[in-house]
Design an enzyme around this catalytic site. Structure first.
Site, PDB file in Angstrom:
ATOM      1  N   ASP A  75      10.663  25.486 -14.240  1.00  0.00           N
ATOM      2  CA  ASP A  75      11.403  24.957 -13.099  1.00  0.00           C
ATOM      3  C   ASP A  75      11.501  23.130 -13.281  1.00  0.00           C
ATOM      4  O   ASP A  75      10.262  22.821 -13.637  1.00  0.00           O
ATOM      5  CB  ASP A  75      10.523  24.850 -11.639  1.00  0.00           C
ATOM      6  CG  ASP A  75      11.176  24.483 -10.549  1.00  0.00           C
ATOM      7  OD1 ASP A  75      12.066  23.609 -10.552  1.00  0.00           O
ATOM      8  OD2 ASP A  75      10.699  25.073  -9.414  1.00  0.00           O
ATOM      9  N   VAL A  76      12.534  22.785 -13.563  1.00  0.00           N
ATOM     10  CA  VAL A  76      12.575  21.468 -13.917  1.00  0.00           C
ATOM     11  C   VAL A  76      12.451  20.566 -12.964  1.00  0.00           C
ATOM     12  O   VAL A  76      12.394  19.248 -13.124  1.00  0.00           O
ATOM     13  CB  VAL A  76      14.196  21.158 -14.406  1.00  0.00           C
ATOM     14  CG1 VAL A  76      14.656  21.884 -15.534  1.00  0.00           C
ATOM     15  CG2 VAL A  76      15.331  21.246 -13.183  1.00  0.00           C
ATOM     16  N   ASN A 102      21.398  20.752 -18.031  1.00  0.00           N
ATOM     17  CA  ASN A 102      22.659  21.575 -17.052  1.00  0.00           C
ATOM     18  C   ASN A 102      22.147  22.085 -15.749  1.00  0.00           C
ATOM     19  O   ASN A 102      22.959  22.430 -14.835  1.00  0.00           O
ATOM     20  CB  ASN A 102      23.094  22.555 -18.087  1.00  0.00           C
ATOM     21  CG  ASN A 102      23.922  23.643 -17.534  1.00  0.00           C
ATOM     22  OD1 ASN A 102      25.088  23.689 -17.006  1.00  0.00           O
ATOM     23  ND2 ASN A 102      23.089  24.757 -17.096  1.00  0.00           N
ATOM     24  N   TYR A 176      23.638  16.753  -3.356  1.00  0.00           N
ATOM     25  CA  TYR A 176      24.257  17.183  -4.680  1.00  0.00           C
ATOM     26  C   TYR A 176      25.044  15.867  -4.879  1.00  0.00           C
ATOM     27  O   TYR A 176      24.975  15.451  -6.236  1.00  0.00           O
ATOM     28  CB  TYR A 176      25.468  18.360  -4.158  1.00  0.00           C
ATOM     29  CG  TYR A 176      25.843  19.009  -5.642  1.00  0.00           C
ATOM     30  CD1 TYR A 176      25.050  19.664  -6.252  1.00  0.00           C
ATOM     31  CD2 TYR A 176      26.985  18.478  -5.845  1.00  0.00           C
ATOM     32  CE1 TYR A 176      25.875  20.379  -7.425  1.00  0.00           C
ATOM     33  CE2 TYR A 176      27.739  19.044  -6.958  1.00  0.00           C
ATOM     34  CZ  TYR A 176      26.914  19.941  -7.794  1.00  0.00           C
ATOM     35  OH  TYR A 176      27.658  20.637  -9.024  1.00  0.00           O
ATOM     36  N   LYS A 180      24.367  14.120  -8.474  1.00  0.00           N
ATOM     37  CA  LYS A 180      25.358  13.807  -9.575  1.00  0.00           C
ATOM     38  C   LYS A 180      25.793  12.709  -9.896  1.00  0.00           C
ATOM     39  O   LYS A 180      26.488  12.344 -10.848  1.00  0.00           O
ATOM     40  CB  LYS A 180      26.537  14.733  -9.287  1.00  0.00           C
ATOM     41  CG  LYS A 180      26.090  16.223  -9.281  1.00  0.00           C
ATOM     42  CD  LYS A 180      25.390  16.962 -10.493  1.00  0.00           C
ATOM     43  CE  LYS A 180      25.317  18.471 -10.439  1.00  0.00           C
ATOM     44  NZ  LYS A 180      25.124  18.667 -11.747  1.00  0.00           N
ATOM     45  N   VAL A 209      34.173  25.443 -11.346  1.00  0.00           N
ATOM     46  CA  VAL A 209      33.949  26.356 -12.481  1.00  0.00           C
ATOM     47  C   VAL A 209      33.512  27.835 -12.089  1.00  0.00           C
ATOM     48  O   VAL A 209      32.656  27.852 -11.106  1.00  0.00           O
ATOM     49  CB  VAL A 209      32.872  26.140 -13.554  1.00  0.00           C
ATOM     50  CG1 VAL A 209      32.582  26.984 -14.747  1.00  0.00           C
ATOM     51  CG2 VAL A 209      33.113  24.383 -14.068  1.00  0.00           C
ATOM     52  N   ASP A 210      34.047  28.862 -12.541  1.00  0.00           N
ATOM     53  CA  ASP A 210      33.983  30.150 -11.938  1.00  0.00           C
ATOM     54  C   ASP A 210      32.414  30.649 -12.304  1.00  0.00           C
ATOM     55  O   ASP A 210      32.371  31.385 -13.269  1.00  0.00           O
ATOM     56  CB  ASP A 210      34.992  31.180 -12.673  1.00  0.00           C
ATOM     57  CG  ASP A 210      34.924  32.391 -11.941  1.00  0.00           C
ATOM     58  OD1 ASP A 210      34.162  32.754 -11.202  1.00  0.00           O
ATOM     59  OD2 ASP A 210      35.517  33.393 -12.667  1.00  0.00           O
ATOM     60  N   THR A 211      31.710  30.340 -11.805  1.00  0.00           N
ATOM     61  CA  THR A 211      29.983  30.890 -11.834  1.00  0.00           C
ATOM     62  C   THR A 211      29.691  31.198 -10.220  1.00  0.00           C
ATOM     63  O   THR A 211      30.362  30.838  -9.311  1.00  0.00           O
ATOM     64  CB  THR A 211      29.225  29.596 -12.195  1.00  0.00           C
ATOM     65  OG1 THR A 211      29.055  28.709 -11.387  1.00  0.00           O
ATOM     66  CG2 THR A 211      29.484  28.973 -13.630  1.00  0.00           C
TER      67      THR A 211
END
Ligand SMILES: NC(=O)c1ccc[n+]([C@@H]2O[C@H](COP(=O)([O-])OP(=O)(O)OC[C@H]3O[C@@H](n4cnc5c(N)ncnc54)[C@H](O)[C@@H]3O)[C@@H](O)[C@H]2O)c1
Length: 275
Positions: A75-76, A102, A176, A180, A209-211
Site C-alpha cells: 500500500d503506497v 502511477n 483528487y 494531482k 482513460v478507459d480503465t
C-alpha cells in the site's frame, strides 16, 4: 534491441489499468519489472479496486516477454511498506532505473465520496504515496550512479477544476484534484535536485482513460449523465483513450529519446486543457 534492455522498472498500481499497460510495455522493450499494488478494496472507493488475480495477470503478461517479474502486494499510503518494497526490488534486481509512480484512486461518487475518509485515502495514495515512492527510490538511484527516469501520473485535474455541481465538492473529489496538483510540486523539486545525477522526473497528464476507474456504472450515472454539454470536452472530439496510449507517452519520457526532458508535465489529453 529494446529501449529498456538491462533496465529495472518499478510500477506502482500496476495490477491493472494504465500501470499494467506500462509494466507490460516496459517488459516488451527489455525491462525487468516490479509492481507494487494494494490489490484490495478501500471503503472510501465505490468502484471495484484491483485483486491479487489482477496482479497475477500482469505477471503472466510480463513473463510472456521473457522478462523477470516481482509482484508485491503493498500500500503506497504506508511509508514502511513502500520502503520495504523498494528494498526488496533492489535486492532482487540489483537496483531500480525506471519508476512509474502511477497508483491512484478516484473516490468521487456515492456516499463513500462524502466521508472525510475519502479525502484522507486520496491524499495518502495520490500525493503521499508518490512522495513515499520518490523518497524511497532516490538514495539507491543516486548511489548507483546509473541515472534513471521517473514518470508520475498526474491528471487534467492537475490543472483545472471539473466540479460542475456542488455535490462534486465532496472530500474524495476535492482530494483528487488537490493531490494531482500537488504531485507537480514534487516533480519540480525532485527534477531540480536529481538532474545532476542524470535522473529525470516528469509527469504524464492523461485525460479520460478507459480503465475501471472511470469505466464504471457510478462514474457514468453520477457524473457523466448529468454533465452539461462540453464537460471534459476535448478539441479532437474523442472519447476516453486506451491505457496503451498513455504508455506511449510514459515510455517516451522514460527513454533516452527524452534524455533532455525533465520537470515537465506532458498532456495526453486530446486538447482537453485547451477547452
Ligand atoms: N482512468 C482515467 O481516466 C485517469 C485519468 C487521469 C489520470 N488517471 C490516473 O492514472 C493512474 C492509474 O489509474 P487507472 O486509470 O489505471 O485506474 P485503475 O483503478 O485501473 O488502477 C489504479 C491501480 O492503483 C492501485 N492502487 C490504488 N491505491 C493504491 C495504494 N494505496 N497502494 C497501491 N496501489 C494502489 C489499484 O489497486 C489499481 O490497481 C491513477 O493515478 C489515476 O489517478 C486516471
Amino acid at each position: 534491441m529494446g529501449r529498456f534492455d538491462g533496465k529495472v522498472a518499478l510500477v506502482t498500481g500496476g495490477a491493472r489499468g494504465q500501470g499494467r499497460s506500462h509494466a507490460v510495455r516496459l517488459a516488451a522493450e527489455g525491462a525487468d519489472v516490479a509492481v507494487v499494488d494494494v490489490c484490495r478494496q478501500f471503503d472510501s472507493v465505490q468502484y471495484a479496486m484491483s485483486t491479487p488475480d489482477d496482479l497475477a495477470e500482469t505477471e503472466k503478461l510480463v513473463r510472456e516477454h521473457g522478462r523477470q517479474f516481482l509482484g508485491i502486494q503493498g500500500d503506497v499510503r504506508d511509508v514502511e511498506q513502500v520502503e520495504a518494497a523498494v528494498r526488496q526490488v533492489e535486492e532482487q534486481f540489483g537496483g531500480i532505473d525506471l519508476v512509474c509512480a502511477n497508483a491512484g484512486i478516484l473516490p468521487s461518487t456515492g456516499p463513500h465520496a462524502q466521508r472525510l475518509e475519502a479525502w484522507f485515502d486520496t491524499v495518502a495514495t495520490n500525493l503521499s504515496g508518490v512522495f513515499f515512492t520518490l523518497r524511497a527510490v532516490t538514495p539507491g538511484m543516486v548511489e548507483r550512479g546509473r541515472g534513471g527516469a521517473v514518470v508520475i501520473t498526474g491528471s487534467t485535474s492537475s490543472f483545472r477544476g471539473v466540479a460542475y455541481k456542488t455535490e462534486m465538492l465532496n472530500p474524495g473529489h476535492m482530494a483528487y484534484g488537490a493531490a494531482k496538483s500537488g504531485v507537480l510540486a514534487l516533480m519540480r523539486n525532485y527534477a531540480m535536485a536529481l538532474g545532476r545525477y542524470g535522473i529525470r522526473v516528469n509527469t504524464v497528464i492523461p485525460a479520460g482513460v478507459d480503465t475501471p476507474m472511470i469505466s464504471n456504472e457510478f462514474f457514468t450515472r453520477d457524473l457523466q449523465a448529468d454533465a452539461p454539454p462540453g464537460w471534459m470536452a476535448n478539441v479532437m472530439e474523442h472519447g476516453p483513450v486506451q491505457p496503451g496510449d498513455i504508455s506511449d507517452a510514459v515510455l517516451f519520457l522514460l527513454s533516452d529519446q527524452a534524455k533532455f526532458v525533465t520537470g515537465t508535465a506532458l498532456p495526453v489529453d486530446m486538447g482537453t486543457l485547451l477547452v
